[in-house]
Design a protein around this motif. Structure first.
Motif, mmCIF file in Angstrom:
data_model
loop_
_atom_site.group_PDB
_atom_site.id
_atom_site.type_symbol
_atom_site.label_atom_id
_atom_site.label_comp_id
_atom_site.label_asym_id
_atom_site.label_seq_id
_atom_site.Cartn_x
_atom_site.Cartn_y
_atom_site.Cartn_z
ATOM 1 N N VAL A 17 0.838 -1.202 0.000
ATOM 2 C CA VAL A 17 0.000 0.000 0.000
ATOM 3 C C VAL A 17 0.873 1.252 0.000
ATOM 4 O O VAL A 17 0.643 2.193 -0.773
ATOM 5 C CB VAL A 17 -0.942 0.002 1.219
ATOM 6 C CG1 VAL A 17 -1.581 1.354 1.407
ATOM 7 C CG2 VAL A 17 -2.000 -1.083 1.063
ATOM 8 N N LEU A 21 1.114 4.063 -2.841
ATOM 9 C CA LEU A 21 0.945 5.487 -2.522
ATOM 10 C C LEU A 21 2.176 6.284 -2.951
ATOM 11 O O LEU A 21 2.053 7.388 -3.496
ATOM 12 C CB LEU A 21 0.724 5.663 -1.018
ATOM 13 C CG LEU A 21 -0.645 5.249 -0.465
ATOM 14 C CD1 LEU A 21 -0.652 5.375 1.044
ATOM 15 C CD2 LEU A 21 -1.738 6.099 -1.068
ATOM 16 N N PHE A 24 2.296 6.647 -6.774
ATOM 17 C CA PHE A 24 1.337 7.645 -7.262
ATOM 18 C C PHE A 24 1.768 9.052 -6.867
ATOM 19 O O PHE A 24 1.718 9.991 -7.673
ATOM 20 C CB PHE A 24 -0.063 7.353 -6.709
ATOM 21 C CG PHE A 24 -0.667 6.087 -7.248
ATOM 22 C CD1 PHE A 24 -1.442 5.276 -6.433
ATOM 23 C CD2 PHE A 24 -0.449 5.691 -8.555
ATOM 24 C CE1 PHE A 24 -1.991 4.107 -6.919
ATOM 25 C CE2 PHE A 24 -0.997 4.530 -9.050
ATOM 26 C CZ PHE A 24 -1.768 3.724 -8.227
ATOM 27 N N GLN A 27 4.911 10.109 -8.704
ATOM 28 C CA GLN A 27 4.579 10.352 -10.107
ATOM 29 C C GLN A 27 3.893 11.714 -10.262
ATOM 30 O O GLN A 27 4.229 12.500 -11.152
ATOM 31 C CB GLN A 27 3.667 9.234 -10.614
ATOM 32 C CG GLN A 27 3.591 9.174 -12.115
ATOM 33 C CD GLN A 27 2.701 8.042 -12.569
ATOM 34 O OE1 GLN A 27 1.724 7.751 -11.906
ATOM 35 N NE2 GLN A 27 3.028 7.441 -13.683
ATOM 36 N N ALA A 28 2.937 11.960 -9.375
ATOM 37 C CA ALA A 28 2.224 13.239 -9.448
ATOM 38 C C ALA A 28 3.178 14.397 -9.198
ATOM 39 O O ALA A 28 3.161 15.401 -9.923
ATOM 40 C CB ALA A 28 1.082 13.258 -8.425
ATOM 41 N N VAL B 20 -8.107 2.527 3.883
ATOM 42 C CA VAL B 20 -6.842 2.382 3.138
ATOM 43 C C VAL B 20 -7.121 2.342 1.642
ATOM 44 O O VAL B 20 -6.444 2.980 0.827
ATOM 45 C CB VAL B 20 -6.085 1.123 3.588
ATOM 46 C CG1 VAL B 20 -4.932 0.813 2.655
ATOM 47 C CG2 VAL B 20 -5.591 1.271 5.013
ATOM 48 N N VAL B 24 -5.727 4.918 -1.233
ATOM 49 C CA VAL B 24 -4.940 4.474 -2.395
ATOM 50 C C VAL B 24 -5.619 4.936 -3.678
ATOM 51 O O VAL B 24 -4.970 5.457 -4.594
ATOM 52 C CB VAL B 24 -4.772 2.947 -2.391
ATOM 53 C CG1 VAL B 24 -4.158 2.477 -3.693
ATOM 54 C CG2 VAL B 24 -3.919 2.501 -1.226
ATOM 55 N N PHE B 27 -5.200 8.801 -4.077
ATOM 56 C CA PHE B 27 -3.883 9.230 -4.524
ATOM 57 C C PHE B 27 -3.588 8.729 -5.927
ATOM 58 O O PHE B 27 -2.909 9.393 -6.702
ATOM 59 C CB PHE B 27 -2.795 8.747 -3.554
ATOM 60 C CG PHE B 27 -2.639 9.653 -2.381
ATOM 61 C CD1 PHE B 27 -3.235 9.360 -1.169
ATOM 62 C CD2 PHE B 27 -1.920 10.827 -2.488
ATOM 63 C CE1 PHE B 27 -3.104 10.206 -0.094
ATOM 64 C CE2 PHE B 27 -1.785 11.683 -1.417
ATOM 65 C CZ PHE B 27 -2.389 11.371 -0.209
ATOM 66 N N GLY B 28 -4.107 7.520 -6.192
ATOM 67 C CA GLY B 28 -3.869 6.979 -7.525
ATOM 68 C C GLY B 28 -4.527 7.838 -8.595
ATOM 69 O O GLY B 28 -3.897 8.214 -9.578
ATOM 70 N N GLY B 31 -2.992 11.237 -8.822
ATOM 71 C CA GLY B 31 -1.763 11.266 -9.607
ATOM 72 C C GLY B 31 -2.033 11.172 -11.094
ATOM 73 O O GLY B 31 -1.274 11.682 -11.903
#
Lengths: 497, 328
Positions: A17, A21, A24, A27-28, B20, B24, B27-28, B31
């Motif tokens: 996890v 996180l 992502f 990457q952002a 959780v 995820v 944020f995924g 992004g």
């Protein structure tokens, strides 16, 4: 599932996890950072270009402007194209070799009052960021430079791959570490579990080795302390059990004695009731057989005398004389009956005269020689003591009269500071004390037990010594002080064992 | 395997798992989500060789402002752009700069109405006034705190020329042909010294005071006629030597084309007279001290130009332009 497996799985999930996180987020962040850098760099480059082309543009040197634009696109600054709208608002200078795409002209208009404008375009050559700005503030001339973002995409993909690989590596590493940690934590717990099972089977002799000073070590130490406490508690319980067992035995013995005593008391009570009834019967019989008969004869005689008075006064007088003698005899009979019940001697003169009178009247008439010795008793004893001693003596004397066949009886009364002692001994035939006492309903056993009960009422005791052919000695000791022990002071033989 | 997965999932309380998972996903998608709105444009379709650029300028209600070129044209633009914003604020009118190209003519721009207002030198004004009736609204207040300026004749520091008289048979660089300080006044100075241009070995119109200074400093020309402020500045740095200083002549002015409505003229004139570049209006200006009106403006009248008009006529500088302007 095993604890070590749970630790590994949870760790793997957490790392995964966090890894996702991280991927992502990075990457952002990287994407945004690269785009901002490209934008800033592009804007700076565009400003420099605008500065370079301003004078040639205003001087009408359009070829110079063209050359500058071309140089920038060929210089490796990720510039895909550049074009300028001249101050006249009509002339267009650009770097497209195959013709200017008309749509580009209106793709990124610079809003009024703003010095520049940035717009992301999606084209066949990928994403291109068009940066448009005024060549000079105050002039309508515009410069547009298109920066390709292909390099950003490449960098992002590279970064993403690296992070993904690092995350996978991190997961593997974390799983390995978690497995080792699990083993490190679980092994002492397994030892504790085995020991717990042994304790469940009753084995308290072993303890756990507590090496570490961490929570597991503290648990092991606590466990060992618990085992020691258990051992101590079980030991104390066993001692208590033994103590209770002994007490239980004593209580059982006491209970037995109490039961026997209760039986004795019950028998004595029956005896008392029976004796009372016997006594009443005897009194009734004696009154009926003797006194009543005598009184009836007296009544007849008086009737006869009354009839004779008128016919023969002399005979009547003689008859009355005879009747007077009969009345005296009747009086004596009644006196004997009453005396037998409770001799007034005892109340009036005390124990010694009463005992002497009892022995003399009961034994001397049977040819038994009676002697009495009194020492240390100069004054009257307490009434209950005198009564008990008299009754015991009376019973002993009665038994001698009935069973002993003795020729000599000696009574000894001795008084001390805190007790008085009476002994009645004879030289009769004697008897087997144990056997007599075993006779539960026998008159002699009841009589002996009655003596012992009487003595016990005042805290005293009775001892019986007798052997067949060797006479009998009955000793009774009564304390003068307040009542002491109970049956515990008596001869255990008297209770029949 | 399925049982193991179920066992794994059971380890995690439902609410924790949901939280959780939401984090995820957030944020995924955060992004991945691009907050920009890209436009789809084809770079290969409909290419055209000649593109009609849509009119960027809405001509209605816009007053165009031109200027004589003095420095780099880009520097001129940078200097006048904030000045126009001041005029917009004060008058409420929209102003735009119109740059006269090197082969262009500000006098013609004024005369044809391509520009309505222009900052021009005395010579340009005299020509525009003669040909088109252009009127001077205000004159610039120079560094000497008056509506007049001077011109200098300069040489290189190491030059042996000491006075104007030494210039006979020498090469001379003038500024723009329409420039007062760069052409008219130096011509007057030479004439007063008895030198005509045909007495020079050669001369050239460099197009700007800056180019004149370059030409003299580089030694391409023996001397040159230049704006007083620039000349004094270069001399103070030791780059040039001043061999002659002219008298005072009416400074540059802001003139208005003949077809501008009077109310517009009045409002603009008022704003110009109230312009205080060293005081309240200093903020936002770009190197205004390098202009020919560093201290603002004063009322202009045509009669002020009588003397210099005579010289210009005398030197035949007010004739209509024959060929194109010279330039570097």
């Amino acid at each position: 599932m095993k604890l070590s497996s749970k630790i590994v799985i949870i760790t793997a999930v957490i790392v995964m996890v966090m890894g996702l996180l991280t991927v992502f987020s990075i990457q952002a962040v990287v994407s945004r950072s690269l785009k901002e850098q490209l934008q800033d760099k592009g804007l700076s480059l565009a400003r420099v270009m605008a500065n370079d082309i301003a004078n040639p543009l205003l001087n009408g040197d359009l070829l110079v402007v063209q050359r500058i634009l071309k140089a920038v696109t060929e210089d490796g600054h990720s510039v895909e194209y550049a074009f300028v709208i001249a101050p006249d608002g009509k002339t267009l200078i650009h770097t497209f070799g195959d013709g200017f795409p008309e749509a580009l002209l209106t793709a990124n208009p610079i809003p009024a009052g703003r010095p520049h404008s940035i717009q992301l375009l999606v084209t066949e050559k990928g994403p291109i960021r068009d940066i448009g700005l005024k060549v000079l503030d105050g002039l309508d001339a515009e410069l547009h430079v298109g920066f390709t973002e292909t390099s950003i995409q490449r960098s992002l993909r590279r970064v993403t791959w690296i992070i993904a690989l690092l995350t996978l590596g991190g997961i593997a590493l974390a799983c390995g570490a978690a497995w080792l940690l699990g083993r490190y934590v679980v092994r002492p717990l397994e030892r504790l579990t085995r020991l717990t099972r042994r304790i469940g089977r009753g084995d308290l002799d072993q303890e756990v080795t507590a090496e570490a000073g961490d929570e597991v070590g503290i648990l092991a130490q606590s466990f060992n302390q618990m085992i020691r406490n258990l051992r101590e508690t079980i030991g104390r319980l066993k001692e208590s059990e033994e103590s209770y067992r002994l007490k239980n035995s004593e209580l059982s013995a006491v209970w037995g004695r109490l039961k026997r005593r209760e039986e004795v008391v019950s028998r004595l009570l029956k005896k008392v009731i029976t004796a009372q009834e016997e006594e009443r019967k005897r009194i009734a019989r004696e009154l009926h057989d003797e006194t009543n008969q005598s009184l009836a004869a007296l009544a007849v005689g008086l009737k006869a005398a009354s009839a004779l008075v008128t016919r023969d006064a002399e005979k009547a007088e003689k008859t009355l004389e005879d009747l007077k003698d009969s009345a005296v005899i009747i009086m004596r009979e009644l006196h004997n009956i009453v005396y037998d019940l409770r001799p007034t001697l005892l109340d009036d003169l005390g124990l010694v005269p009463a005992l002497r009178w009892c022995a003399e009247t009961r034994l001397e008439s049977h040819g038994v020689e009676v002697s009495m010795e009194v020492t240390g008793v100069s004054s009257r004893l307490p009434p209950e003591v005198e009564t008990i001693l008299f009754r015991i003596g009376q019973e002993a004397i009665s038994n001698i009269a009935k069973y002993a066949g003795a020729r000599h009886v000696h009574l000894c009364l001795r008084g001390a500071k805190d007790h008085v002692w009476l002994r009645v001994s004879d030289d009769g035939c004697g008897f087997d004390v144990d056997e007599v006492l075993r006779e539960k309903e026998g008159k002699r056993s009841l009589g002996l037990m009655g003596m012992m009960e009487r003595a016990g009422l005042l805290g005293g005791k009775v001892e019986v010594e007798s052997n067949i052919g060797a006479g009998t000695i009955i000793s009774v000791q009564i304390p003068i002080s307040p009542r002491g022990e109970e049956l515990d002071g008596q001869d255990s033989r008297a209770l029949g064992g | 395997m399925a049982a193991r997965i179920r066992a794994i999932i059971r380890l995690i309380p439902g609410r924790t798992f949901a939280a959780v998972f939401a984090i995820v996903v957030f944020f995924g998608t955060a992004g991945c989500v691009n907050l920009e709105k890209p436009k789809k444009v084809s770079l290969t379709q409909t290419p055209v060789s000649r593109v009609r650029v849509p009119d960027q300028v809405n001509g209605s209600g816009v007053l165009y402002f031109g200027f004589d070129r003095r420095l780099d044209p880009s520097e001129d633009v940078k200097m006048y752009a904030p000045f126009l914003r001041y005029l917009e604020r004060e008058t409420g009118y929209r102003f735009k700069l119109r740059v006269t190209l090197r082969n262009g003519n500000i006098v013609e721009d004024l005369g044809t109405g391509a520009v309505q207002f222009a900052a021009i030198g005395t010579l340009s004004y005299l020509e525009a006034n003669k040909r088109y009736g252009v009127q001077a609204l205000v004159r610039g207040v120079t560094g000497q705190k008056k509506g007049e300026y001077q011109a200098l004749i300069i040489t290189a520091p190491q030059s042996k020329i000491r006075s104007i008289g030494d210039l006979k048979g020498r090469s001379f660089a003038f500024g723009s042909k329409t420039s007062t300080q760069g052409h008219l006044i130096p011509r007057i100075m030479l004439k007063e010294a008895g030198i005509d241009i045909k007495d020079l070995s050669s001369y050239e119109y460099t197009g700007s005071h800056f180019e004149t200074a370059n030409a003299v400093v580089s030694g391409r020309f023996d001397a040159g006629g230049i704006q007083d402020t620039l000349g004094r500045e270069l001399a103070s740095r030791g780059l040039v030597r001043v061999i002659a200083v002219s008298g005072y002549f009416p400074s540059s002015n802001i003139s208005v084309a003949p077809n501008v409505p009077p109310d517009v003229v009045a409002r603009v004139k008022k704003a110009l007279l109230e312009f205080d570049p060293q005081g309240k209006d200093k903020g936002g200006l770009y190197h205004w001290e390098q202009s020919e009106m560093p201290y603002g403006f004063i009322q202009a009248a045509d009669r002020s130009f009588a003397g210099v008009r005579q010289w210009a006529e005398k030197l035949n500088l007010l004739n209509p332009p024959a060929e194109g302007r010279q330039g570097p």
